[in-house]
Design an enzyme around this catalytic site. Sequence first.
Site, PDB file in Angstrom:
ATOM      1  N   ARG A 176       0.858  -1.181   0.000  1.00  0.00           N
ATOM      2  CA  ARG A 176       0.000   0.000   0.000  1.00  0.00           C
ATOM      3  C   ARG A 176       0.896   1.233   0.000  1.00  0.00           C
ATOM      4  NH1 ARG A 176      -3.940   2.573   4.734  1.00  0.00           N
ATOM      5  NH2 ARG A 176      -4.942   4.101   3.358  1.00  0.00           N
ATOM      6  N   HIS A 177       0.384   2.330  -0.507  1.00  0.00           N
ATOM      7  CA  HIS A 177       1.142   3.585  -0.528  1.00  0.00           C
ATOM      8  C   HIS A 177       1.367   4.115   0.894  1.00  0.00           C
ATOM      9  CE1 HIS A 177      -2.584   5.652   0.483  1.00  0.00           C
ATOM     10  NE2 HIS A 177      -3.173   4.936  -0.466  1.00  0.00           N
ATOM     11  N   HIS A 183      -3.054   0.275  -3.627  1.00  0.00           N
ATOM     12  CA  HIS A 183      -3.921   0.788  -2.563  1.00  0.00           C
ATOM     13  C   HIS A 183      -4.213  -0.293  -1.522  1.00  0.00           C
ATOM     14  CE1 HIS A 183      -4.678   4.269  -5.227  1.00  0.00           C
ATOM     15  NE2 HIS A 183      -4.579   3.354  -6.182  1.00  0.00           N
TER      16      HIS A 183
END
Length: 611
Positions: A366-367, A543
């Site tokens: 995930r970012h 995401h």
Amino acid sequence: MATLPPRKNPTPTKISKEDLTPLQILLQLGFPKHRAEKALAATGNRGLQLASDWLLAHVRDPTLNDNEPRQYVLYTCPTGLLAEKLLAFWTESRELGWNGAHNCMPHVTLVSFFKAPDRSAEKIAGLLEDIVNQKDCPDHVELETYISPNFMGLFIEDEFAKWLKAIAVKFVSKLSSLGIVAEPHTKSLHMTLAYQFSDSLFQPLRTMVERLGCTAPANWELRVYSRDARLGDAHVHKVTHAHVPREHDELELRPGDYIYISERACKESIDGWVEGTSWLTGITGYLPLNHTKRTAESDAWTLHSTTQITDSRVETIDEEIPKTRKPPVLSSTESLDIPDGVPTDDKPIAASKAPTVQSRQIFICRHGERVDFTFGAWIPYCFEANGCYVRRDLNMPKEIPARNIQEFQNDCPLTTLGEIQANLVGQAMKSSNVSIDVAFASPSLRCVQTLSQILQGYGSDVRIKVEPGLIEWLAWYPNGIPTWMTPEALIKSGFNIDESYEALVKTESLPQRENAAQYYDRSFKLIENIIEQTEGNILIVAHAASLGACTRQLTGGRVPPAAEVTRLVQRVPYLACLTAHEGPDGWQLHPPPFPPITHTSNNRFDWKILT
């Protein structure tokens, strides 16, 4: 007498508002309370970002200041194989002509529509948690087919129906404690398959219902929906073609939006133009009817909460699959697993040594921490009237890419800590001797920035392939797909982008709207294509939902229902990393070869407390 010590300022100014509710943050941002409550209710209390987006989209909605309450309903809906069969039945029966059952998804009504003020939306959604005791649920649910000249449906057997009615009574009692009046459904509980159809359709519909049967395995869940009070008895049409207004009274049409159109308007139109109201903006105007297509009314409803009410047991099928038969082709939500060892052709299985499979690895992250979730409405706070960016906090980015300011609204950058997080992960990968051969990023700026920092921390010169197909579930973008920076613009901003990479999923081919199963299917097909077209180990930054969507079906799992997707996302922190290894038996999940990154929240310091 002892003197009182000086008191700290009881209400220090904060930008980081993790300890405040979305409503409190919206109020601090200057939105009137009734508008903030309306936005949160209309978006199912799914967070600050959706509510603020809704307010921006509805800024010209003439009813924005009205106190008309939303209308709520409690359904129980089947999931699993029965749900798949019913949806297929809906699709086939709709080809015969529209009937009343097509207005909603397959369901059993427990509490009919009731009105409630917007301020009660979150409390209503939370009621389901306290009224279900799975231990009391009957082990088996029987459905009985009923066919008549004007109605066809499936009736719930008495024991399960009695249990469901008790749940409905408890729900209504809880509503009463909130000052909300509702009535439980006390008649025979049933699922409508067809009604309000013409006499000519009776026989073909009857044949379809008889062929459908009612023995497919199913689980059941409670769902609370709400709808805009303006919907009433109007038909819902989905926009299929864009329309730019040419006259002041025309409505702008955006593909994927829903339009409320009265039945009378559809019947009495003499020129193909009708008056309708946009679900996306709340604005009313005239539109060409042939730019839309009628769809289920429930497509324009808001889902507030779901609760599983029957045990999610894995259903089995007793029929033995012959060893010479090809394995069945299954949909993404079917509960049947392909048995191990079933050959794909008619040749007998020969004993042989297992082939050597070169192990590949996929790392999906995930970012990092994003600016908007940390600071709220940061754009008006950080940009001067002349458009210049001003760093108001050390955790805000030192500099940001040059682009249209409003494009940051749905495509925000990382915080400073987000960049540091990503760089630490890159360092950890290098220390753990992780090998990275190819790297992909979602087109969201925060994902490109995260991957860039990971590769910098790793010390790798692998170029970033920007893949639009990695964007998260599009249900979280009610205003449409964001405007992303082009590869050329990213390169100009200093990112090491692979300009020669041709995206596997083009931006223009992304759907305007999709359900959870479609999102998982999109992600699964994409990851299969990435695996097929690359060699070596793969690093993907996307995401929170991507960790599950890209690996669930790849590793033989089932697509979760929408409610579970939302719950899973809430448990995936920034820079969470998932690893999949390829082996002789296919892809399997493994823990990442380096520890996670954890940090606490940190409120904004107000120096005035020390004065």
